[in-house]
Design an enzyme around this catalytic site. Structure first.
Site, PDB file in Angstrom:
ATOM      1  N   LEU A 134       0.827  -1.210   0.000  1.00 25.85           N
ATOM      2  CA  LEU A 134       0.000   0.000   0.000  1.00 25.85           C
ATOM      3  C   LEU A 134       0.861   1.259   0.000  1.00 25.85           C
ATOM      4  CD1 LEU A 134      -2.791  -1.063   2.567  1.00 25.85           C
ATOM      5  CD2 LEU A 134      -2.686  -1.453   0.104  1.00 25.85           C
ATOM      6  N   ASP A 194      13.668   2.646  10.981  1.00 26.43           N
ATOM      7  CA  ASP A 194      12.634   1.902  11.690  1.00 26.43           C
ATOM      8  C   ASP A 194      11.641   2.892  12.331  1.00 26.43           C
ATOM      9  OD1 ASP A 194      11.207   0.389  13.587  1.00 26.43           O
ATOM     10  OD2 ASP A 194      12.934  -0.919  13.968  1.00 26.43           O
ATOM     11  N   VAL A 195      10.361   2.726  12.048  1.00 25.78           N
ATOM     12  CA  VAL A 195       9.374   3.669  12.595  1.00 25.78           C
ATOM     13  C   VAL A 195       9.244   3.591  14.119  1.00 25.78           C
ATOM     14  CG1 VAL A 195       7.958   3.869  10.494  1.00 25.78           C
ATOM     15  CG2 VAL A 195       7.420   2.076  12.179  1.00 25.78           C
ATOM     16  N   SER A 207      -7.362  -0.716   9.714  1.00 26.62           N
ATOM     17  CA  SER A 207      -7.746  -1.976   9.054  1.00 26.62           C
ATOM     18  C   SER A 207      -9.198  -2.236   9.416  1.00 26.62           C
ATOM     19  CB  SER A 207      -6.880  -3.127   9.581  1.00 26.62           C
ATOM     20  OG  SER A 207      -7.468  -4.377   9.249  1.00 26.62           O
ATOM     21  N   TYR A 221      -3.509  -7.580  16.663  1.00 25.28           N
ATOM     22  CA  TYR A 221      -3.642  -6.748  15.458  1.00 25.28           C
ATOM     23  C   TYR A 221      -4.835  -5.801  15.585  1.00 25.28           C
ATOM     24  CZ  TYR A 221      -3.777  -5.623  10.460  1.00 25.28           C
ATOM     25  OH  TYR A 221      -3.761  -4.959   9.254  1.00 25.28           O
ATOM     26  N   LYS A 248      -4.908  -1.668  15.539  1.00 22.61           N
ATOM     27  CA  LYS A 248      -5.629  -0.888  14.530  1.00 22.61           C
ATOM     28  C   LYS A 248      -6.768  -0.093  15.167  1.00 22.61           C
ATOM     29  CE  LYS A 248      -2.986  -2.002  11.133  1.00 22.61           C
ATOM     30  NZ  LYS A 248      -2.117  -0.982  10.514  1.00 22.61           N
ATOM     31  N   PHE A 301      -6.344  -6.486   0.629  1.00 23.00           N
ATOM     32  CA  PHE A 301      -5.601  -5.963  -0.520  1.00 23.00           C
ATOM     33  C   PHE A 301      -4.525  -6.936  -0.980  1.00 23.00           C
ATOM     34  CE2 PHE A 301      -6.789  -1.654  -1.761  1.00 23.00           C
ATOM     35  CZ  PHE A 301      -7.832  -1.456  -0.871  1.00 23.00           C
TER      36      PHE A 301
END
Ligand SMILES: NC(=O)c1ccc[n+]([C@@H]2O[C@H](COP(=O)([O-])OP(=O)(O)OC[C@H]3O[C@@H](n4cnc5c(N)ncnc54)[C@H](O)[C@@H]3O)[C@@H](O)[C@H]2O)c1
Length: 253
Positions: free
Chosen positions: A17, A57-58, A146, A159, A163, A192
């Site tokens: 994405l 790295d974020v 998400s 997860y 999100k 996706f």
């Protein structure tokens, strides 16, 4: 908002994405900085679109600052898109009755929540220092949630929590940044066709496509990139989470 001649920072821009968003924004005349821990992939996308890249790295604040500084060089930073993130499968209790691993839960929150926080806060700080455009607008931040934030499936505890946090940050961040003319939105993608799903066998990918309401197929990352462009252009969109999912509602499993 006028995009031509502005700059954008895309995390996770080496793949899926994020890469599609980098291509879409670049096609609109935006100077794109790809920020990803995958240096080779980030470099390849940057070369393809004539942009630049930062390997990092974020979850590391210094890396995020370096990426923001580079993105803000040369042209006003108007668009920040957080696409770096990943999934995890694990139930509250495992098959043998043992509890969900804390390390895994922590890893996903760190990447998907703290990573988004790190980049959003630092980018907002740089964007707030730019000269405003028409109507006092300085830019837009788009975070990636998400559908799992709303329709969390069996095994998506970590997860969905991460999100859900991205969804929860949207309105307060938009309110905080309204004084400096920065909008904040989130996109909640459905299924996706990215390397994240490419791990699954073709049969399973086909079945997932059939589970979409309409059209019965996996989403094309380019459709995500197009939505980011539309969001960026349309200054009246703010404080909202947009599902981009072909109408899918995920079942328990
Ligand atoms: N693909 C889907 O169907 C789907 C659906 C819903 C949500 N999402 C979300 O969209 C986002 C992008 O997913 P994708 O499918 O494009 O995945 P992807 O794996 O194709 O791309 C993710 C990119 O993030 C980078 N990255 C991972 N950890 C990083 C870190 N710590 N620092 C910097 N970069 C890092 C990776 O190197 C990779 O290039 C993720 O947050 C994912 O949860 C994807």
């Amino acid at each position: 908002m006028e995009l031509q001649g502005s700059s954008a920072l895309i995390t996770g821009g080496a793949s899926g994405l994020g890469a599609a968003t980098a291509r879409a924004l670049s096609a609109e005349g935006v100077r794109v900085t790809v920020f990803d821990r995958n240096e080779e992939g980030a470099k390849a996308v940057a070369e393809e679109i004539g942009g630049n890249f930062v390997a990092g790295d974020v979850t590391e604040p210094e890396d995020c600052q370096r990426a923001v500084d580079q993105a803000a060089e040369g042209a006003p930073l108007r668009v920040t898109v957080n696409c770096a993130g990943t999934g995890w499968v694990g139930r509250v209790i495992n098959r043998d009755g043992s509890p969900h691993d804390l390390g895994a839960f922590d890893f996903i929150q760190k990447l998907n929540v703290i990573g988004t926080f790190n980049v959003m806060t630092r980018a907002a700080s740089a964007m707030a220092r730019t000269d405003p455009g028409e109507d006092g607008e300085r830019g837009v931040i788009v975070n990636t949630a998400s559908v799992a934030a709303f329709d969390g499936q069996i095994g998506q505890l970590a997860y969905s929590a991460s999100k859900g946090a991205v969804v929860g940050m949207t309105l307060p961040a938009a309110r905080d940044l309204s004084v400096v003319g920065i909008r904040v939105l989130a996109i909640a993608p459905g299924l996706f066709d990215t390397p994240l799903l490419a791990m699954l066998p073709q049969e399973q990918r086909d079945a997932l496509g059939q589970s979409v309401l309409f059209p019965k197929k996996l989403g094309d990352p380019a459709q995500y990139g197009r939505l980011v462009v539309d969001i960026s252009r349309n200054s009246y969109l703010n404080g909202e989470v947009i599902r981009l999912d072909g109408g899918i509602r995920m079942p328990p499993k």
